[in-house]
Design a protein around this motif. Structure first.
Motif, PDB file in Angstrom:
ATOM      1  N   GLY A 139       0.799  -1.226   0.000  1.00 19.97           N
ATOM      2  CA  GLY A 139       0.000   0.000   0.000  1.00 19.97           C
ATOM      3  C   GLY A 139       0.826   1.267   0.000  1.00 19.97           C
ATOM      4  O   GLY A 139       0.529   2.213  -0.740  1.00 19.97           O
ATOM      5  N   ALA A 140       1.869   1.323   0.813  1.00 18.92           N
ATOM      6  CA  ALA A 140       2.693   2.532   0.902  1.00 18.92           C
ATOM      7  C   ALA A 140       3.437   2.825  -0.390  1.00 18.92           C
ATOM      8  O   ALA A 140       3.857   3.955  -0.637  1.00 18.92           O
ATOM      9  N   ARG A 141       3.586   1.828  -1.245  1.00 16.14           N
ATOM     10  CA  ARG A 141       4.269   2.011  -2.532  1.00 16.14           C
ATOM     11  C   ARG A 141       3.291   2.255  -3.672  1.00 16.14           C
ATOM     12  O   ARG A 141       3.690   2.326  -4.833  1.00 16.14           O
ATOM     13  N   GLY A 142       1.997   2.350  -3.338  1.00 18.33           N
ATOM     14  CA  GLY A 142       1.003   2.632  -4.360  1.00 18.33           C
ATOM     15  C   GLY A 142       0.421   1.408  -5.023  1.00 18.33           C
ATOM     16  O   GLY A 142      -0.398   1.536  -5.941  1.00 18.33           O
ATOM     17  N   GLU A 143       0.801   0.213  -4.579  1.00 20.06           N
ATOM     18  CA  GLU A 143       0.217  -1.025  -5.116  1.00 20.06           C
ATOM     19  C   GLU A 143      -1.060  -1.313  -4.334  1.00 20.06           C
ATOM     20  O   GLU A 143      -1.139  -2.214  -3.506  1.00 20.06           O
ATOM     21  N   LEU A 144      -2.079  -0.505  -4.619  1.00 11.90           N
ATOM     22  CA  LEU A 144      -3.254  -0.453  -3.771  1.00 11.90           C
ATOM     23  C   LEU A 144      -4.107  -1.708  -3.819  1.00 11.90           C
ATOM     24  O   LEU A 144      -4.637  -2.143  -2.796  1.00 11.90           O
ATOM     25  N   VAL A 145      -4.279  -2.278  -5.009  1.00 12.55           N
ATOM     26  CA  VAL A 145      -5.129  -3.467  -5.122  1.00 12.55           C
ATOM     27  C   VAL A 145      -4.516  -4.631  -4.345  1.00 12.55           C
ATOM     28  O   VAL A 145      -5.188  -5.274  -3.529  1.00 12.55           O
ATOM     29  N   ALA A 146      -3.238  -4.896  -4.584  1.00  6.41           N
ATOM     30  CA  ALA A 146      -2.561  -5.987  -3.881  1.00  6.41           C
ATOM     31  C   ALA A 146      -2.554  -5.726  -2.376  1.00  6.41           C
ATOM     32  O   ALA A 146      -2.836  -6.626  -1.574  1.00  6.41           O
ATOM     33  N   GLY A 147      -2.244  -4.488  -1.991  1.00  8.48           N
ATOM     34  CA  GLY A 147      -2.208  -4.152  -0.568  1.00  8.48           C
ATOM     35  C   GLY A 147      -3.554  -4.328   0.102  1.00  8.48           C
ATOM     36  O   GLY A 147      -3.650  -4.886   1.191  1.00  8.48           O
ATOM     37  N   ALA A 148      -4.615  -3.862  -0.561  1.00  8.93           N
ATOM     38  CA  ALA A 148      -5.959  -3.959   0.018  1.00  8.93           C
ATOM     39  C   ALA A 148      -6.396  -5.411   0.163  1.00  8.93           C
ATOM     40  O   ALA A 148      -7.001  -5.793   1.175  1.00  8.93           O
ATOM     41  N   ILE A 149      -6.085  -6.234  -0.840  1.00  6.56           N
ATOM     42  CA  ILE A 149      -6.483  -7.641  -0.770  1.00  6.56           C
ATOM     43  C   ILE A 149      -5.746  -8.351   0.366  1.00  6.56           C
ATOM     44  O   ILE A 149      -6.350  -9.094   1.154  1.00  6.56           O
ATOM     45  N   ILE A 150      -4.440  -8.111   0.475  1.00  5.96           N
ATOM     46  CA  ILE A 150      -3.653  -8.745   1.539  1.00  5.96           C
ATOM     47  C   ILE A 150      -4.132  -8.297   2.912  1.00  5.96           C
ATOM     48  O   ILE A 150      -4.332  -9.109   3.817  1.00  5.96           O
ATOM     49  N   VAL A 151      -4.345  -6.985   3.068  1.00  2.00           N
ATOM     50  CA  VAL A 151      -4.804  -6.463   4.359  1.00  2.00           C
ATOM     51  C   VAL A 151      -6.168  -7.042   4.720  1.00  2.00           C
ATOM     52  O   VAL A 151      -6.399  -7.459   5.872  1.00  2.00           O
ATOM     53  N   THR A 152      -7.085  -7.104   3.754  1.00  2.00           N
ATOM     54  CA  THR A 152      -8.422  -7.614   4.030  1.00  2.00           C
ATOM     55  C   THR A 152      -8.386  -9.077   4.450  1.00  2.00           C
ATOM     56  O   THR A 152      -9.043  -9.481   5.413  1.00  2.00           O
ATOM     57  N   ILE A 153      -7.596  -9.874   3.747  1.00  2.00           N
ATOM     58  CA  ILE A 153      -7.494 -11.300   4.078  1.00  2.00           C
ATOM     59  C   ILE A 153      -6.968 -11.489   5.498  1.00  2.00           C
ATOM     60  O   ILE A 153      -7.531 -12.253   6.297  1.00  2.00           O
TER      61      ILE A 153
END
Length: 209
Positions: A50-64
């Motif tokens: 997320g901090a690097r702007g990879e929002l989709v991957a970050g959001a999916i990982i955080v949600t899981i």
């Protein structure tokens, strides 16, 4: 209506989570291990992506990994109830994870010169901490504060959806999600404080002084 939807969603998640909880317990995995693993996963998603702007991957990982917040509680209940240290660890790790999520979001939005987004992330960070503190303080005084439309899981889902939409190309989706979350978080603080105030009135007449 929001409360009915919230209860229905949690009931649906419970049907998925309970079999997983049983399987982990049979293999000797402890609720505390799940708590720590979930926090590490959120940190990886938030700070590593997320901090690097990879929002989709970050959001999916955080949600899981945020769903482990429900999993460890289910495991604790199935194994005879949460210990005092388990409850302490869970609350502490939640604060670490929340700080990482909103700190990462604020950092990325700052690199994008989105001042409104940064402000929204900071309001969410503070309001989310107050939501949790009000509950903890109430319980420390022998009362409860298990009310509100924006508990931790719902807060992370809202920012996660905003991150996914922004990453998919929807302009300002994350900023809009943050300000929506800020509003419902502040409203939840008010709900909890009102709930505690009413209990205090019954316990201590004249508490409004």
């Amino acid at each position: 209506m929001a409360k009915i939807f919230q209860v229905s969603a949690r009931a649906g998640l419970a049907r998925v989570i309970e079999p997983v909880a049983r399987a982990l317990l049979r293999r000797g995995v402890t609720p505390n291990a799940v708590t720590v693993t979930g926090t590490v996963g959120v940190l990886v998603g938030a700070l590593g992506f997320g901090a690097r702007g990879e929002l989709v991957a970050g959001a999916i990982i955080v949600t899981i990994f945020a769903l482990t917040d429900l999993l460890d509680g289910t495991m604790a209940r199935m194994s005879g109830g949460s210990t005092k240290f388990g409850a302490f660890l869970d609350s502490s790790m939640d604060r670490v994870a929340d700080g990482a999520v909103f700190g990462a979001v604020a950092y990325w939005l700052a690199t994008e010169n989105d001042r409104w987004g940064v402000a929204g992330a900071l309001v969410c960070l503070v309001a989310g901490g107050v939501v949790s503190y009000v509950k903890a303080r109430a319980e420390g005084l022998g009362m409860t504060a298990n009310v509100g439309i924006a508990e931790r899981t719902e807060r992370l889902i809202i920012v996660g959806v905003g991150g996914i939409l922004q990453g998919a190309g929807v302009p300002h989706a994350l900023t809009v999600a943050l300000w929506l979350l800020a509003a419902v978080s502040v409203f939840t603080v008010g709900q909890r404080m009102t709930h505690v105030y009413r209990q205090a009135q019954r316990i201590e007449p004249g508490v409004s002084r």
